[in-house]
Write an enzyme that holds these catalytic residues in place. Structure first.
Site, PDB file in Angstrom:
ATOM      1  CB  SER A 143      -0.838  -0.039   1.283  1.00  0.00           C
ATOM      2  OG  SER A 143      -1.458   1.197   1.528  1.00  0.00           O
ATOM      3  CE1 TYR A 156      -4.244  -2.231   5.122  1.00  0.00           C
ATOM      4  CE2 TYR A 156      -3.197  -0.131   4.680  1.00  0.00           C
ATOM      5  CZ  TYR A 156      -3.861  -1.255   4.231  1.00  0.00           C
ATOM      6  OH  TYR A 156      -4.130  -1.408   2.894  1.00  0.00           O
ATOM      7  CE  LYS A 160      -1.534  -3.897   3.385  1.00  0.00           C
ATOM      8  NZ  LYS A 160      -1.794  -5.085   2.560  1.00  0.00           N
TER       9      LYS A 160
END
Ligand SMILES: NC(=O)c1ccc[n+]([C@@H]2O[C@H](COP(=O)([O-])OP(=O)(O)OC[C@H]3O[C@@H](n4cnc5c(N)ncnc54)[C@H](O)[C@@H]3O)[C@@H](O)[C@H]2O)c1
Length: 272
Positions: A143, A156, A160
């Site tokens: 991402s 998150y 990532k």
């Protein structure tokens, strides 16, 4: 990998969003596609779409947080198709909250899917892919959050950043085995990611509803997942180390690189 037609792809989280977009893009190029998802009905619906494009589709219920489940996926893919040329470690989820608000279960769940899910994919498939002759490619879905931080998304972001590092390492290790790797650094894409707690597993607290209207609006204004799929397909053909979907985020990338460079300049001056 220049020639995709007649080759085989496995996509985790293939039942929705970016995974579905990739499944359709690769099927449209003549690849057979295994759609692996914890939500079997969603994987089955994508299998039907893929088969309409004239290639073979397989829907396999897979929970990427479980090494045994991903190993069973690899066994089934090799048994049914004989080879896997493209692995897309794509399944991913998100929780919202600042670091002081997040629970241990929030951290465990996001890292289990987004990081250990990718690790399980690599452990199950890479030994087989290395032995297989010809070109092979792995796309790990990271991402923009794998390149710079986003507030209220710490698990998150941590997952990532790790996925970017895993991809870069795999790309180095694959040299000599015909195996390459890309990190998909996607920006906002119109998917169901905001409601990913719909599939939160019981051992991590079970399904939850999500109330994040501002994020949901930004995501629904995002790129169509089919377009992301086509960008990824071209990235595999062109063997890109990083596949960017939104080049307008360049300023954020430059800001991070500038911060790293200027702190290195300071370190150099200090040590001179
Ligand atoms: N949507 C965005 O804006 C965006 C941006 C950058 C990166 N991403 C990444 O793209 C990937 C796909 O997400 P999406 O946006 O398409 O969301 P999505 O919710 O539409 O799709 C995710 C899929 O993963 C599956 N999944 C969830 N947990 C799983 C598990 N334990 N095992 C197997 N499958 C599981 C879901 O059932 C779903 O089909 C994720 O890695 C996400 O982090 C999304």
């Amino acid at each position: 990998m220049k020639d995709l037609s007649g080759k085989n792809a496995v996509i985790t989280g293939g039942g929705s969003g970016i995974g579905r977009g990739m499944a359709l893009a690769f099927a449209d190029a003549g690849m057979n596609v295994v759609i692996a998802d914890v939500e079997l009905s969603a994987a089955g619906a994508v299998q039907a779409e893929v088969e309409k494009l004239g290639v073979r589709g397989l829907a396999i219920e897979t929970d990427v947080t479980k090494a045994d489940s991903v190993e069973a996926l690899a066994e089934a893919a090799y048994r049914e198709l004989g080879a896997v040329h493209l692995l897309c470690n794509n399944a991913g989820v998100v929780t919202f909250g600042t670091i002081d608000q997040l629970t241990r279960a929030d951290w465990s769940w996001v890292l289990a899917v987004n990081l250990h899910g990718v690790i399980h994919g690599l452990q199950a498939f890479i030994p087989r892919m290395k032995e297989q002759p010809g070109e092979k490619h792995v796309v790990n879905t990271a991402s923009t959050a794998g390149m710079w931080p986003h507030p209220a998304l710490a698990p998150y972001v941590a997952s990532k950043y790790a996925v970017v590092g895993l991809s870069e390492t795999l790309r180095m290790e694959g040299t000599g085995y015909g195996l390459s790797a890309s990190a998909l650094c996607a920006g906002n894409t119109k998917t169901k990611i905001v409601t990913s707690a719909r599939n939160r597993l019981p051992e991590f607290g079970g399904p939850e509803t999500t109330d994040e209207p501002a994020v949901e609006e930004a995501i629904q204004d995002g790129m169509e997942p089919e377009e992301v799929g086509r960008i990824v397909r071209q990235g595999v053909i062109d063997d890109l180390e990083y596949i960017w979907t939104h080049p307008d985020i360049r300023e954020l990338a430059d800001a991070r690189l500038d911060a790293v460079r200027s702190s290195l300049d300071e370190a150099q001056k200090r040590n001179a």
